[in-house]
Scaffold this active site. Structure first.
Site, PDB file in Angstrom:
ATOM      1  CB  SER A 106      48.094   5.190  44.749  1.00 54.97           C
ATOM      2  OG  SER A 106      47.235   4.336  44.053  1.00 54.97           O
TER       3      SER A 106
ATOM      4  CG  HIS B  45      49.672   6.844  48.442  1.00 56.51           C
ATOM      5  ND1 HIS B  45      50.917   6.704  47.885  1.00 56.51           N
ATOM      6  CD2 HIS B  45      48.964   5.748  48.066  1.00 56.51           C
ATOM      7  CE1 HIS B  45      50.959   5.591  47.177  1.00 56.51           C
ATOM      8  NE2 HIS B  45      49.789   4.988  47.280  1.00 56.51           N
TER       9      HIS B  45
ATOM     10  CE  LYS C 242      52.449   2.593  48.931  1.00 62.18           C
ATOM     11  NZ  LYS C 242      51.180   1.915  48.845  1.00 62.18           N
TER      12      LYS C 242
END
Ligand SMILES: *Cc1c(COP(=O)(O)O)cnc(C)c1O
Length: 383
Positions: free
Chosen positions: A179, A207, A238
């Site tokens: 991240s 992610h 996300k």
């Protein structure tokens, strides 16, 4: 409470006090603060723009009318609904694993999975910059853990050679897109080491989910390693735009966690409308593969433009960290960028190593090339 005020004062003096800065609303890659022009949001994880996708919003609204607003209980009491099982089936199909289990958040998943599966006498080998929720899960488990230098697989092997034999079960843990650095581990080598040293492998695709791989399943899919990775964790919060998290693993692992994971057992099930949003997001992922392609192409474009003006960037994903070095300088550039309508957070030590303060740009599908060009023009005036 002088300890609290001392702490806060000290943080403020060091320029490290964390504060909340609310916006009135957010939409399509923009943040609207009261009375001001909106700023371009380069700090959100809404990579595909799914947080305001019309199909996902409609699915969520419809589910509220059908199911009400809350789940009313933990899934083991009366909170379980078939819609949860439908989502779990879709996740296990996408991830090509036998089973899947939904957790209320990514944080809760990592803490709840690691602490349930491992105990004193076991051992974790974890990348140095793995997410805080992984660290908290390892700590809570009571097992020992060793941290290898970020993406340094040779260092991991040294630790395995030295320590593996002293423990019963062993787990290697990594994120698949980090991240803060936006980079990937060498997953092929991690798989080789896990086999050589009799470990299992856990990946956090928070992610990567929605962005990498042919079907958007993540980096594990991209590399064709689904069979070799034992635990694939990820989030809906996300790229998928809403909330919630999952583990894809063997059916036996899922059954065990339903019985042993305290974060799963002792927390009210997510609102059904969120589950409906997650299901709709998976459909959008399938129907709109162009979003992830455009996003990654734009991230490459941004990296190249930044390089052309002499800036150092990291990573190979939609997360584009720009290395500034000095913390105060990173903060002042971030403040200047905000005046020019770009919202880019500075990331400073101890979150990142000393003298490597950076501006972390996370791109979204909603940010076009014209926005990127304007950003490069502005940052070029400031560095
Ligand atoms: C954001 C994040 C989490 C936590 O997920 P939430 O759903 O926000 O709780 C876990 N792991 C990584 C790597 C993350 O970036």
């Amino acid at each position: 409470m002088s300890e609290l005020s001392d702490f806060l004062q000290q943080r403020a003096q060091q320029g490290l006090l964390r504060r909340l800065i609310p916006a009135e609303r957010r939409d399509k890659g923009l943040r609207y603060c009261q009375g001001e022009e909106p700023v371009i949001d380069f700090s959100s994880n809404d990579y595909l723009g799914f947080s305001h996708h019309p199909r996902i919003k409609a699915a969520m609204k419809e589910a509220i009318d059908r199911f009400g607003v809350g789940s009313s209980a933990s899934r083991l009491l009366s909170g379980d609904l078939s819609i949860f099982h439908e989502l779990e089936q879709k996740v296990s199909r996408l991830k090509k694993k036998e089973g899947a289990l939904i957790f209320n958040s990514g944080y809760q998943a990592n803490v709840g999975i690691l602490s349930a599966l491992y105990k004193k006498g076991d051992v974790f080998f974890s990348d140095k910059i793995n997410h805080a929720s992984i660290i908290d899960g390892m700590r809570l488990s009571g097992a020992d853990f060793f941290r290898f230098r970020h993406n340094d697989i040779d260092h991991l092997e040294q630790l395995l050679k030295l320590k593996r034999a002293d423990f019963k079960q062993a787990l290697i843990i990594t994120e698949t897109i980090f991240s803060m650095d936006g980079d990937k581990p060498d997953l092929n080598r991690l798989v080789k080491l896990k086999e050589k040293y009799d470990c299992l492998l856990f990946v956090d695709e928070a992610h990567a989910t929605g962005i990498f791989g042919r079907d958007g399943a993540g980096v594990v899919e991209e590399l064709g390693l689904t069979e070799k990775v034992d635990f694939i964790m990820g989030t809906f919060s996300k790229a998928l735009g809403s909330f919630g998290a999952y583990l894809a693993a063997s059916a036996e692992t899922v059954d065990y966690l339903i019985n042993q994971s305290r974060g799963f057992i002792y927390s009210t099930a997510l609102p059904p409308a969120l589950i409906a949003a997650d299901i709709a997001a998976l459909s959008c992922l399938k129907d709109e593969p162009d979003r992830r392609r455009v996003l990654l192409a734009n991230a490459d474009y941004l990296r190249n433009r930044l390089k052309s003006i002499g800036l150092e960037t990291l990573g190979e994903s939609q997360i584009v960290p720009i290395v500034i070095g000095d913390s105060a300088k990173a903060v002042s550039i971030s403040e200047e960028l905000a005046k020019r309508r770009f919202w880019v957070c500075p990331i400073r030590p101890p979150t990142v190593p000393a003298n490597s303060a950076r501006l972390r740009v996370s791109l979204s599908y909603d940010h076009g090339r014209d926005t990127i060009d304007k950003f490069v023009e502005e940052i070029n005036k400031l560095v």
